[in-house]
Design a protein around this motif. Structure first.
Motif, PDB file in Angstrom:
ATOM      1  N   GLY A 142      71.417 -60.269 -63.696  1.00 21.26           N
ATOM      2  CA  GLY A 142      72.424 -59.621 -63.027  1.00 21.26           C
ATOM      3  C   GLY A 142      71.901 -59.330 -61.662  1.00 21.26           C
ATOM      4  O   GLY A 142      72.856 -58.637 -60.970  1.00 21.26           O
ATOM      5  N   ALA A 143      70.609 -59.416 -61.235  1.00 21.63           N
ATOM      6  CA  ALA A 143      70.236 -59.331 -59.833  1.00 21.63           C
ATOM      7  C   ALA A 143      71.013 -60.068 -58.873  1.00 21.63           C
ATOM      8  O   ALA A 143      71.393 -61.143 -58.897  1.00 21.63           O
ATOM      9  CB  ALA A 143      68.880 -59.208 -59.780  1.00 21.63           C
ATOM     10  N   ASP A 144      71.167 -59.407 -57.632  1.00 18.02           N
ATOM     11  CA  ASP A 144      71.602 -60.171 -56.233  1.00 18.02           C
ATOM     12  C   ASP A 144      70.485 -60.766 -55.813  1.00 18.02           C
ATOM     13  O   ASP A 144      69.493 -60.224 -55.196  1.00 18.02           O
ATOM     14  CB  ASP A 144      72.399 -59.233 -55.255  1.00 18.02           C
ATOM     15  CG  ASP A 144      73.739 -58.847 -55.932  1.00 18.02           C
ATOM     16  OD1 ASP A 144      74.218 -59.343 -56.833  1.00 18.02           O
ATOM     17  OD2 ASP A 144      74.118 -57.840 -55.485  1.00 18.02           O
ATOM     18  N   ASN A 148      75.078 -47.668 -62.088  1.00 22.80           N
ATOM     19  CA  ASN A 148      74.794 -47.869 -60.627  1.00 22.80           C
ATOM     20  C   ASN A 148      74.583 -49.529 -60.669  1.00 22.80           C
ATOM     21  O   ASN A 148      73.502 -49.951 -60.875  1.00 22.80           O
ATOM     22  CB  ASN A 148      73.553 -47.249 -59.967  1.00 22.80           C
ATOM     23  CG  ASN A 148      73.633 -47.355 -58.552  1.00 22.80           C
ATOM     24  OD1 ASN A 148      74.155 -48.494 -58.258  1.00 22.80           O
ATOM     25  ND2 ASN A 148      72.927 -46.484 -58.038  1.00 22.80           N
ATOM     26  N   PRO A 149      75.365 -50.316 -60.174  1.00 26.28           N
ATOM     27  CA  PRO A 149      75.185 -51.601 -60.276  1.00 26.28           C
ATOM     28  C   PRO A 149      74.443 -52.334 -59.243  1.00 26.28           C
ATOM     29  O   PRO A 149      74.112 -53.527 -58.935  1.00 26.28           O
ATOM     30  CB  PRO A 149      76.794 -52.266 -59.907  1.00 26.28           C
ATOM     31  CG  PRO A 149      77.397 -51.009 -59.071  1.00 26.28           C
ATOM     32  CD  PRO A 149      76.677 -49.934 -59.411  1.00 26.28           C
ATOM     33  N   ALA A 164      65.265 -53.376 -55.388  1.00 21.39           N
ATOM     34  CA  ALA A 164      65.939 -51.817 -55.375  1.00 21.39           C
ATOM     35  C   ALA A 164      66.902 -52.189 -56.855  1.00 21.39           C
ATOM     36  O   ALA A 164      67.695 -52.812 -56.997  1.00 21.39           O
ATOM     37  CB  ALA A 164      66.802 -51.917 -54.253  1.00 21.39           C
ATOM     38  N   GLY A 165      66.316 -51.313 -57.796  1.00 22.09           N
ATOM     39  CA  GLY A 165      67.341 -51.427 -58.992  1.00 22.09           C
ATOM     40  C   GLY A 165      67.026 -49.997 -59.554  1.00 22.09           C
ATOM     41  O   GLY A 165      66.705 -49.015 -59.086  1.00 22.09           O
ATOM     42  N   THR A 166      67.578 -49.863 -61.111  1.00 25.90           N
ATOM     43  CA  THR A 166      67.444 -48.778 -61.748  1.00 25.90           C
ATOM     44  C   THR A 166      66.719 -48.991 -62.677  1.00 25.90           C
ATOM     45  O   THR A 166      66.375 -49.900 -63.381  1.00 25.90           O
ATOM     46  CB  THR A 166      68.810 -48.649 -62.585  1.00 25.90           C
ATOM     47  OG1 THR A 166      69.989 -48.419 -61.578  1.00 25.90           O
ATOM     48  CG2 THR A 166      68.786 -47.232 -63.400  1.00 25.90           C
ATOM     49  N   ARG A 172      73.934 -48.513 -46.686  1.00 24.32           N
ATOM     50  CA  ARG A 172      73.768 -47.278 -46.454  1.00 24.32           C
ATOM     51  C   ARG A 172      73.057 -46.506 -47.560  1.00 24.32           C
ATOM     52  O   ARG A 172      72.099 -45.756 -47.547  1.00 24.32           O
ATOM     53  CB  ARG A 172      75.181 -46.320 -46.468  1.00 24.32           C
ATOM     54  CG  ARG A 172      75.852 -46.807 -44.778  1.00 24.32           C
ATOM     55  CD  ARG A 172      77.111 -46.315 -44.850  1.00 24.32           C
ATOM     56  NE  ARG A 172      77.653 -46.428 -43.762  1.00 24.32           N
ATOM     57  CZ  ARG A 172      78.827 -46.192 -43.405  1.00 24.32           C
ATOM     58  NH1 ARG A 172      79.734 -45.590 -44.088  1.00 24.32           N
ATOM     59  NH2 ARG A 172      79.340 -46.358 -42.069  1.00 24.32           N
ATOM     60  N   LEU A 173      73.315 -47.058 -48.756  1.00 23.17           N
ATOM     61  CA  LEU A 173      72.660 -46.792 -50.033  1.00 23.17           C
ATOM     62  C   LEU A 173      71.116 -46.950 -49.927  1.00 23.17           C
ATOM     63  O   LEU A 173      70.235 -46.246 -50.628  1.00 23.17           O
ATOM     64  CB  LEU A 173      73.212 -47.319 -51.199  1.00 23.17           C
ATOM     65  CG  LEU A 173      72.723 -46.833 -52.694  1.00 23.17           C
ATOM     66  CD1 LEU A 173      72.899 -45.431 -52.771  1.00 23.17           C
ATOM     67  CD2 LEU A 173      73.367 -47.657 -53.655  1.00 23.17           C
TER      68      LEU A 173
END
Length: 363
Positions: free
Chosen positions: A124-126, A317-318, A187-189, A40-41
């Motif tokens: 740290g990324a998925d 925001n992880p 998708a990240g910060t 959803r995010l």
């Protein structure tokens, strides 16, 4: 309390199995809802062009780029990130595998969508990456080729040796990577650069990796042999470079293919070590090939190696995803996975409760 529970619940294998089912079902149920929240995010976060991306959570599409790469350990392809895993089959169980090696290494790289470039720190990324390599090897393949190690896939042999894996049972090896010009969805910060700099690959020793030639049959000059006298002391041996030690180990193992040397990070034409032998001639290195390879690489001047912002995992925001799929494809796969985990977890939990209530004779 355990004594009190044992008065009402008989402790046996079925009871333990019921408890494991309840715990596992709850875990999948909660994990499924987390994936659903992530889906959803991602759906509510608009995809941005790099030129107009704002600080905070962003989604971008583009091509991986950068001035520096490193060779993947199995395929040898130049890449910015690789994830290589090895499983070994359990004794007597064809469908059960134990993970015996899991190696991930990365370099900061850029994502480019023609409107601009963003530096990506993938820590740290998925990761949802395309699989470049998957192969299974029987243990007999290694044992039958032990007398002639050149017949064992050189990079596989080096990878297994580095992790101390003895191929006593069937092995399965997979490798995934991010290579130059790979299409990516990230998708990240987007945040102020905390000090991330684009850097060349620097392994733990004092040598630099070089990619193997595309033509494996290409003849490279023989290695320079550094001979140690009979009276070599331990201190003099310790002064050898790490490169020389690795080359010596490969030489003593009888591995002479250039691919194996390149996989170990030692240029085949450079150094080997042999004890108690007369001096040998020194051969010139393959400088023409190296210069041609360097010219084919992007120049550092084409990139801002210390940009003011970087795309990475946020402190608050992880959410940080790097995928070879498009945003639509990734969200669709996430929806199926979250639904399967939510409904499957609920079903397993209810089944465990049902079995437990039967043990308590409440049904």
């Amino acid at each position: 309390m355990a004594v009190c529970l044992s008065l009402f619940i008989p402790i046996n294998d079925l009871t333990i199995l019921s408890a494991v089912a309840i715990a596992g079902g709850l875990y999948f149920f909660v994990s499924g809802f987390r994936l659903l929240a992530r889906k959803r995010l991602l759906l509510t976060t608009p995809t941005s062009k790099i030129r107009s991306a704002s600080m905070g959570l962003v989604e971008v599409n583009g091509m991986a780029a950068g001035p520096y790469t490193m060779p993947a350990p199995i395929t040898g392809k130049p890449c910015f990130l690789y994830h290589t895993t090895a499983w070994q089959q359990r004794d007597g169980k064809k469908e059960d595998w134990d993970k015996v090696a899991d190696e991930t290494l990365h370099l900061p790289f850029f994502i480019d969508d023609l409107t601009g470039q963003l530096l990506v720190e993938p820590l740290g990324a998925d990761l949802d990456l395309h699989r470049d390599f998957r192969e299974e090897y029987a243990a007999s393949f290694f044992s039958s080729n032990f007398s002639n190690p050149d017949e064992v896939p050189p990079r596989v042999s080096v990878f297994l040796s580095r992790h101390g894996i003895a191929p006593a049972r069937r092995l399965r090896i997979e490798e995934r990577s991010i290579k130059p010009e790979d299409a990516l969805f990230i998708a990240g910060t987007l945040t102020e650069n905390p000090g991330v700099q684009v850097r060349s690959f620097s392994p733990r020793s004092d040598y630099s990796h070089r990619t193997a030639p595309n033509n494996s049959s290409e003849q490279l000059p023989a290695p320079e042999i550094i001979r140690l006298p009979n009276g070599s002391s331990p201190s003099s041996t310790q002064e050898m470079s790490q490169q020389a030690k690795i080359a010596a180990a490969l030489t003593r193992a009888g591995i002479t293919k250039s691919e194996a040397w390149s996989a170990a990070g030692v240029p085949y034409q450079t150094i080997a070590v042999e004890e108690n032998a007369p001096p040998a001639p020194v051969f010139a290195d393959n400088s023409a090939h190296n210069s041609a390879h360097d010219e084919a690489q992007p120049k550092p001047s084409d990139f801002n190696l210390s940009p003011p912002v970087v795309l990475m995992k946020g402190a608050n925001n992880p959410t940080f995803v790097i995928s070879f799929r498009s945003q639509k494809e990734f969200v669709s796969a996430l929806a199926w996975k979250s639904a399967a985990m939510v409904w499957g977890g609920a079903a397993i939990t209810l089944l465990g409760l049902y079995m437990l209530l039967l043990q308590m004779e409440l049904l």
